[in-house]
Design an enzyme around this catalytic site. Structure first.
Site, PDB file in Angstrom:
ATOM      1  N   ARG A 207      27.296  26.039   3.692  1.00 11.33           N
ATOM      2  CA  ARG A 207      27.553  24.631   3.334  1.00 11.33           C
ATOM      3  C   ARG A 207      28.691  24.060   4.185  1.00 11.33           C
ATOM      4  O   ARG A 207      29.326  24.782   4.958  1.00 11.33           O
ATOM      5  CB  ARG A 207      27.836  24.558   1.838  1.00 11.33           C
ATOM      6  CG  ARG A 207      26.577  24.882   1.011  1.00 11.33           C
ATOM      7  CD  ARG A 207      26.883  24.985  -0.464  1.00 11.33           C
ATOM      8  NE  ARG A 207      27.682  23.861  -0.906  1.00 11.33           N
ATOM      9  CZ  ARG A 207      28.516  23.899  -1.951  1.00 11.33           C
ATOM     10  NH1 ARG A 207      28.663  25.013  -2.657  1.00 11.33           N
ATOM     11  NH2 ARG A 207      29.199  22.829  -2.289  1.00 11.33           N
TER      12      ARG A 207
ATOM     13  N   ARG B 164       0.808  -1.223   0.000  1.00 12.85           N
ATOM     14  CA  ARG B 164       0.000   0.000   0.000  1.00 12.85           C
ATOM     15  C   ARG B 164       0.842   1.274   0.000  1.00 12.85           C
ATOM     16  O   ARG B 164       0.333   2.366  -0.217  1.00 12.85           O
ATOM     17  CB  ARG B 164      -0.958  -0.020   1.205  1.00 12.85           C
ATOM     18  CG  ARG B 164      -2.080  -1.045   1.048  1.00 12.85           C
ATOM     19  CD  ARG B 164      -2.787  -1.363   2.349  1.00 12.85           C
ATOM     20  NE  ARG B 164      -2.077  -2.367   3.142  1.00 12.85           N
ATOM     21  CZ  ARG B 164      -2.525  -2.885   4.277  1.00 12.85           C
ATOM     22  NH1 ARG B 164      -3.669  -2.471   4.786  1.00 12.85           N
ATOM     23  NH2 ARG B 164      -1.822  -3.785   4.931  1.00 12.85           N
TER      24      ARG B 164
ATOM     25  N   LYS C  87      31.195  27.916   1.575  1.00 12.69           N
ATOM     26  CA  LYS C  87      31.575  26.499   1.615  1.00 12.69           C
ATOM     27  C   LYS C  87      33.040  26.434   1.992  1.00 12.69           C
ATOM     28  O   LYS C  87      33.853  27.170   1.414  1.00 12.69           O
ATOM     29  CB  LYS C  87      31.371  25.857   0.247  1.00 12.69           C
ATOM     30  CG  LYS C  87      31.588  24.374   0.257  1.00 12.69           C
ATOM     31  CD  LYS C  87      32.303  23.849  -0.981  1.00 12.69           C
ATOM     32  CE  LYS C  87      33.725  24.332  -1.090  1.00 12.69           C
ATOM     33  NZ  LYS C  87      34.494  23.675  -2.148  1.00 12.69           N
TER      34      LYS C  87
HETATM   35  C1  UD1 Z   1      -1.809  -6.783  11.798  1.00  9.39           C
HETATM   36  C2  UD1 Z   1      -2.690  -7.651  12.707  1.00  9.39           C
HETATM   37  C3  UD1 Z   1      -3.890  -6.833  13.145  1.00  9.39           C
HETATM   38  C4  UD1 Z   1      -3.441  -5.574  13.852  1.00  9.39           C
HETATM   39  C5  UD1 Z   1      -2.468  -4.795  12.984  1.00  9.39           C
HETATM   40  C6  UD1 Z   1      -1.821  -3.695  13.819  1.00  9.39           C
HETATM   41  C7  UD1 Z   1      -2.449  -9.971  11.988  1.00  9.39           C
HETATM   42  C8  UD1 Z   1      -3.064 -11.097  11.252  1.00  9.39           C
HETATM   43  N1  UD1 Z   1      -3.131  -8.806  11.984  1.00  9.39           N
HETATM   44  O1  UD1 Z   1      -2.534  -6.469  10.625  1.00  9.39           O
HETATM   45  O2  UD1 Z   1      -4.707  -7.592  14.020  1.00  9.39           O
HETATM   46  O3  UD1 Z   1      -4.550  -4.777  14.180  1.00  9.39           O
HETATM   47  O4  UD1 Z   1      -1.398  -5.623  12.495  1.00  9.39           O
HETATM   48  O5  UD1 Z   1      -1.005  -2.845  13.051  1.00  9.39           O
HETATM   49  O6  UD1 Z   1      -1.406 -10.137  12.575  1.00  9.39           O
HETATM   50  N2  UD1 Z   1       4.764  -9.443   8.296  1.00  9.39           N
HETATM   51  C9  UD1 Z   1       5.767 -10.383   8.129  1.00  9.39           C
HETATM   52  N3  UD1 Z   1       5.502 -11.510   7.409  1.00  9.39           N
HETATM   53  C10 UD1 Z   1       4.288 -11.768   6.880  1.00  9.39           C
HETATM   54  C11 UD1 Z   1       3.265 -10.805   7.059  1.00  9.39           C
HETATM   55  C12 UD1 Z   1       3.536  -9.648   7.772  1.00  9.39           C
HETATM   56  O7  UD1 Z   1       6.885 -10.196   8.591  1.00  9.39           O
HETATM   57  O8  UD1 Z   1       4.143 -12.837   6.259  1.00  9.39           O
HETATM   58  C13 UD1 Z   1       5.058  -8.218   9.066  1.00  9.39           C
HETATM   59  C14 UD1 Z   1       4.876  -6.943   8.297  1.00  9.39           C
HETATM   60  O9  UD1 Z   1       6.108  -6.531   7.739  1.00  9.39           O
HETATM   61  C15 UD1 Z   1       4.436  -5.946   9.381  1.00  9.39           C
HETATM   62  C16 UD1 Z   1       3.729  -6.821  10.386  1.00  9.39           C
HETATM   63  O10 UD1 Z   1       4.141  -8.147  10.133  1.00  9.39           O
HETATM   64  O11 UD1 Z   1       5.535  -5.341  10.009  1.00  9.39           O
HETATM   65  C17 UD1 Z   1       2.214  -6.719  10.282  1.00  9.39           C
HETATM   66  O12 UD1 Z   1       1.805  -7.110   8.980  1.00  9.39           O
HETATM   67  P1  UD1 Z   1       0.681  -6.313   8.194  1.00  9.39           P
HETATM   68  O13 UD1 Z   1       0.503  -6.962   6.880  1.00  9.39           O
HETATM   69  O14 UD1 Z   1       0.956  -4.861   8.215  1.00  9.39           O
HETATM   70  O15 UD1 Z   1      -0.591  -6.653   9.100  1.00  9.39           O
HETATM   71  P2  UD1 Z   1      -1.873  -5.758   9.313  1.00  9.39           P
HETATM   72  O16 UD1 Z   1      -2.799  -5.988   8.178  1.00  9.39           O
HETATM   73  O17 UD1 Z   1      -1.491  -4.374   9.609  1.00  9.39           O
HETATM   74 MG    MG Z   2       0.287  -3.323   9.428  1.00  4.79          MG
END
Ligand code: UD1
Ligand code: MG
Length: 473
Positions: free
Chosen positions: A330, A17, A348
């Site tokens: 600078r 996003r 500079k």
């Molecule tokens: C997640 C939570 C949600 C919470 C929100 C808070 C889950 C299923 N949902 O949703 O309940 O309200 O965060 O911000 O956990 N990531 C990985 N590997 C993956 C997927 C994600 O490392 O396979 C990491 C992402 O880089 C990120 C974090 O996990 O830092 C959260 O992932 P993201 O996809 O942003 O989850 P949300 O949809 O925000």
């Molecule tokens: Mg998130």
């Protein structure tokens, strides 16, 4: 005795996003990657282990954090937050308490995290948000006990009305977490293994589940798009500005202040709106910084005044100096006590001695300017011959007339005067006037074509052509 603590930071998501080639956790907040903020909060707890789960852009993420003592875990495919935690758990022995943080939830404070480590069951950090859209919701039973987390995409309309959200941050024993993660199913709206399903698993097993509401809901802000990044940036900056105000920095408009580094200051310092500070900025006493200044890695001593829209980079400004408006200092600039640099002046690698002045439209590069010397408007040090840089030295109390070009390497002696319009290609001795200027001549009775009626006056607004009849149209 407290169980050893292993922190797991989830940072493998692409951040689709954000519409950026940069991995999400490297997006800047206050000039530093999101992940750096989370790592700082984690390390402040003094954990026994820190694991960062990376995937998308992994080498870039690790390279940007080479100085952090962490263990990098690769999640080859982003199958969900639960799968990511499972990858890290391979490195964490039973008996540890695991604290899970998200690389995209950067404002969380160490004291809040310490609260999650106190329990021995599953401890969740939750928050109440006026607009919970996009977050997982905390579902409680009639007695108020937490039953599970439902993701926005899986929630029914009634669940969507719940305003208590899951921040994603939790702590649990390693052995339990390992068992729950192994049993996750991806049968949900996103086809992912959700870490959040650990809550329902713990409830089923009868393990204590506690949801702790964050005192400051702003701490829980997750960043998934550029709007959230901008809002978190302002929240972070406002928090910093309030801290600085409490510490005695007069900020005229705290909501219009940006700090991307460290700032120290003495007494009676004041800053107008829209200033941007980067790196290490040190202000003495009674320093005034006017609107729109950009200060990067600089020292500004007592009583100095920085005029509006001035840019200062890697420079030292002495006591009582006046700089700007619209000046650009600078790297390598040193202004000694009481020196003045005015509008549209660029410096500079230049040292201006005590009380020296360059007040208008001047370039001073690779130069040494003696005490009290005065550089007239439009003075240029011609320091670059296309291959190398050369130095200009100007003695104390020298007077350089307006529109002078100093073709370096060149020296002007103490108390010398260089006449306006001189192109100086050899040294100007001390205590003498040096002037090199073609004489102007006058052609009496001459009228420029626009006035003579011999030609139609120009009406296209172009005032530069045909000047003095020297050019034909
Ligand atoms: C997640 C939570 C949600 C919470 C929100 C808070 C889950 C299923 N949902 O949703 O309940 O309200 O965060 O911000 O956990 N990531 C990985 N590997 C993956 C997927 C994600 O490392 O396979 C990491 C992402 O880089 C990120 C974090 O996990 O830092 C959260 O992932 P993201 O996809 O942003 O989850 P949300 O949809 O925000
Ligand atoms: Mg998130």
């Amino acid at each position: 005795m407290r169980a050893p603590v292993a922190v797991v930071i989830l940072a493998a998501g692409k951040g689709t996003r954000m519409r950026s080639a940069r991995p999400k956790v490297l997006q800047p907040l206050a000039g530093r990657p999101l992940l750096s903020h989370v790592l700082d909060a984690a390390l402040a707890l003094g954990p026994d282990q820190v694991h960062v789960v990376h995937g998308h852009g992994g080498e870039q993420v690790a390279a940007a954090h080479a100085e952090y003592p962490v263990h990098w875990v690769e999640q080859p495919e982003q199958l969900g937050t639960g799968h990511a935690v499972g990858c890290a758990l391979e490195q964490i022995p039973d008996g540890h308490r695991v604290l899970v943080l998200y690389g995209d939830v950067p404002l969380v404070r160490p004291q809040t995290l310490a609260g999650l480590l106190e329990g021995d069951g599953l401890d969740l950090l939750t928050a109440r948000l006026p607009d919970p859209t996009g977050y997982g919701r905390v579902i409680r039973d009639a007695q108020g006990a937490v039953v599970r987390i439902v993701e926005e995409k899986d929630a029914d309309p009634e669940q969507k009305r719940v305003d208590e959200i899951n921040t994603g941050l939790l702590a649990a024993p390693a052995a339990e977490l390992r068992r729950w993660m192994a049993e996750l199913s991806a049968d949900n709206a996103q086809g992912e293994y959700y870490l959040t399903d650990a809550v329902a698993a713990a409830v089923t097993e009868g393990l204590p589940v506690r949801a702790r509401l964050a005192d400051d809901p702003g701490e829980a802000s997750g960043i998934n798009d550029l709007l959230q990044l901008a809002e978190v940036e302002r929240a972070y900056q406002y928090r910093e500005a309030r801290r600085l105000l409490r510490d005695g920095l007069r900020l005229v408009a705290p909501e219009r202040f940006t700090l991307r580094g460290r700032l120290s200051f003495g007494t009676d310092c004041a800053m107008d709106p829209d200033c941007m500070l980067e790196g290490d900025v040190q202000l003495g006493d009674e320093v005034h910084i006017a609107q729109g200044a950009v200060l990067r890695d600089c020292v500004i001593e007592d009583g100095a005044r920085i005029g509006p829209y001035t840019v200062v980079e890697q420079a030292r400004i002495g006591a009582g100096c006046q700089v700007g408006p619209f000046a650009h200092l600078r790297p390598g600039t040193v202004l000694e006590e009481g020196a003045r640099v005015g509008n549209f002046v660029e410096t500079k690698a230049a040292r201006l001695g005590p009380g020296a002045k360059a007040n208008h439209l001047t370039y001073v590069g690779d130069a040494e300017v003696g005490a009290r010397a005065n550089l007239g408007a439009g003075t240029i040090t011609c320091n670059y011959d296309g291959a190398e840089k050369h130095r200009t030295q100007i003695g104390e109390d020298a007077f350089i007339g307006s529109g002078t070009q100093l073709v370096a390497p060149v020296q002007v002696g103490a108390r010398a005067t260089v006449g306006a319009g001189t192109t100086l290609t050899s040294d100007a001795p001390a205590d003498a006037l040096t002037v090199g200027r073609s004489r102007a001549r006058t052609i009496p009775g001459w009228q420029h074509p626009g006035l003579t009626g011999r030609r139609a006056p120009l009406d296209d607004g172009d005032e530069t052509s045909a000047s003095g009849g020297a050019k034909e149209e």
